[in-house]
Design a protein around this motif. Structure first.
Motif, PDB file in Angstrom:
ATOM      1  N   UNK A  29      12.532  -0.145  -0.073  1.00  0.00           N
ATOM      2  CA  UNK A  29      11.700  -0.516  -0.936  1.00  0.00           C
ATOM      3  C   UNK A  29      10.901  -1.653  -0.434  1.00  0.00           C
ATOM      4  N   UNK A  30      11.665  -2.207   0.601  1.00  0.00           N
ATOM      5  CA  UNK A  30      10.559  -3.611   1.230  1.00  0.00           C
ATOM      6  C   UNK A  30       9.372  -3.061   2.024  1.00  0.00           C
ATOM      7  N   UNK A  31       9.642  -1.580   2.574  1.00  0.00           N
ATOM      8  CA  UNK A  31       8.598  -1.129   3.391  1.00  0.00           C
ATOM      9  C   UNK A  31       7.412  -0.471   2.517  1.00  0.00           C
ATOM     10  N   UNK A  32       8.168  -0.087   1.517  1.00  0.00           N
ATOM     11  CA  UNK A  32       6.951   0.579   0.547  1.00  0.00           C
ATOM     12  C   UNK A  32       6.001  -0.395  -0.114  1.00  0.00           C
ATOM     13  N   UNK A  33       6.577  -1.673  -0.390  1.00  0.00           N
ATOM     14  CA  UNK A  33       5.624  -2.638  -0.814  1.00  0.00           C
ATOM     15  C   UNK A  33       4.606  -3.272   0.376  1.00  0.00           C
ATOM     16  N   UNK A  34       5.030  -3.186   1.398  1.00  0.00           N
ATOM     17  CA  UNK A  34       4.416  -3.762   2.445  1.00  0.00           C
ATOM     18  C   UNK A  34       3.101  -2.636   2.827  1.00  0.00           C
ATOM     19  N   UNK A  35       3.796  -1.322   2.841  1.00  0.00           N
ATOM     20  CA  UNK A  35       2.720  -0.132   3.105  1.00  0.00           C
ATOM     21  C   UNK A  35       1.369  -0.102   2.082  1.00  0.00           C
ATOM     22  N   UNK A  36       2.181  -0.535   0.618  1.00  0.00           N
ATOM     23  CA  UNK A  36       0.885  -0.565  -0.749  1.00  0.00           C
ATOM     24  C   UNK A  36       0.113  -1.905  -0.317  1.00  0.00           C
TER      25      UNK A  36
END
Length: 444
Positions: free
Chosen positions: A15-22
């Protein structure tokens, strides 16, 4: 078209990686074979990130430019094999997050002592007033903190699984506590594969960086030359030896570099030989970061124990109960038994990871008055321990486990939950196992 990043696994790291990628402008999709926890669904929804649960839709995944994989997903998984065949880069959340921050990285790995050492270093840095984040296996995901915070330092606990998919990431200070057999089921039962995984923490280090390690670990010593380390070496040991940067001398813990100082061993908050090593590694890393010795001394003496790690639960009618649920391998249990001053009723069992119990055999014979096997399949434990300890009981629930252990323990003895095994046969996690243990003890 923005580059497409697909994240497999929507736990803390995914979930953290998704937020940063976005945030960095990628086309992001998250897929999890399990049901995603509500907190992570809410986080993904709040950022407008697409996700799926309970399945992996291949046409939405195989078109990725890059995959960020949860450390829990093995390379043998069919979907991962398809991505490898396609040549799609597969990285870890830590690798991804490292691209978007210039913070200094203090990274800790090892078969045992990682969590305590990581927590101790974070405590020293925080107490000294530094702008610091806690990440990796504990704390919030590194990627989420990189996206939403602006720390100068990150203290990161790294498992071998997280290290496996790190390529360009660089640890400014790398700490390797020890190497003993663990997770060999994930490494083709080949110890060298596991060792190489741990040593990845030193890859990309330069002569501006530091590598802190336990000097007396035979595996580390043997592998040092093989891995061609460029960082400055900072070994620690109980004994004063040539080149050692922290050691014990006449009940004092001595730190020799970069700023020499010492402190009384009895001032350390944590007791036991293994915690002495944890305190030395933490002290060296804080010293290297330029933290004043007064702050290091104070923080090493007022640190609070980590939950599920030799955690004192209660004394019930003269019997002490200790929660060491985080001991998911044999070496962790060895440290726990080695630190016991009384006879022990030892609780073992769970999901075996290819364990060899020979390491604790002598300690069990010397210190253990009874064994309680807590697991769905205790056959391997019986094969090894039957005939070596007079009293052995099998249980399949924590309530029965605690009651049986309490009945077996004499006044002045210790009931120790230090299972040597993963928790997934009867519990959600080692934390769940530890909390159930504490609850049952408090209900006695």
């Amino acid at each position: 078209m923005p580059k497409r990043i697909v994240i497999l696994g929507a736990g803390e790291s995914g979930a953290g990686a998704a937020v940063l990628a976005k945030k960095e402008g990628f086309d992001v999709f998250v897929s999890d074979m399990s049901i995603i926890k509500d907190q992570y669904k809410e986080l993904l929804d709040s950022k407008g990130i697409q996700w799926e649960e309970g399945q992996h839709t291949e046409e939405l995944i195989l078109n990725a430019d890059e995959i960020i994989k949860s450390p829990g997903i093995p390379n043998e998984a069919p979907l991962i094999q398809k991505l490898i065949e396609k040549g799609t880069p597969i990285i870890s959340e830590i690798e991804f997050a490292g691209r978007y921050t210039n913070a200094k990285m203090i990274c800790i790995t090892g078969s045992n002592g990682k969590t305590t050492t990581t927590s101790l270093i974070y405590h020293i840095f925080k107490s000294a007033g530094l702008n610091v984040g806690l990440a990796g296996n504990i704390g919030q995901s590194l990627a989420l903190q990189v996206a939403e915070c602006n720390y100068d330092y990150y203290i990161i606990e790294l498992s071998s699984f997280q290290l496996d998919n790190m390529y360009q990431f660089r640890a400014n200070i790398a700490i390797l506590m020890n190497i003993t057999p663990d997770h060999l089921d994930r490494y083709d039962h080949n110890m060298q594969n596991y060792i190489d995984s741990k040593f990845r923490i030193t890859q990309n280090q330069t002569d501006e960086d530091a590598f802190i390690f336990w000097n007396d670990d035979p595996i580390i010593q043997e592998q040092l030359k093989k891995h061609g380390i460029h960082a400055h070496l900072y070994p620690f040991s109980i004994e004063k030896e040539e080149g050692v940067k922290a050691y014990v001398d006449k009940d004092k813990v001595v730190f020799s570099e970069p700023i020499a100082f010492n402190m009384e061993q009895e001032e350390l908050a944590l007791t036991g030989t293994h915690n002495l090593y944890n305190s030395m590694a933490a002290g060296i890393s804080a010293n290297l970061a330029g933290i004043k010795k007064e702050y290091i001394r104070a923080a090493l003496s007022d640190f609070k124990e980590v939950e599920h790690r030799l955690e004192k639960v209660a004394r019930v009618r003269g019997v002490d109960f200790i929660n060491d649920s985080k001991a998911t391998n044999v070496n962790s249990c060895w440290y726990a038994l080695e630190s016991m001053k009384t006879k022990v009723v030892l609780i073992l069992g769970g999901k075996d990871k290819g364990n060899d119990y020979t390491e604790i055999e002598q300690l069990v014979k010397d210190k253990v008055s009874a064994l309680v096997f807590l697991g769905l399949d205790n056959s391997k434990l019986h094969d090894f321990f039957d005939g070596k300890v007079e009293k052995i009981v099998d249980v399949t629930s924590m309530k029965d486990c605690v009651e049986q252990a309490y009945n077996l323990a004499k006044k002045g003895e210790t009931v120790l939950l230090s299972p040597c095994c993963a928790s997934f046969d009867l519990f959600k996690s080692y934390e769940d196992r530890g909390r159930q243990f504490k609850e049952c003890v408090n209900n006695l």
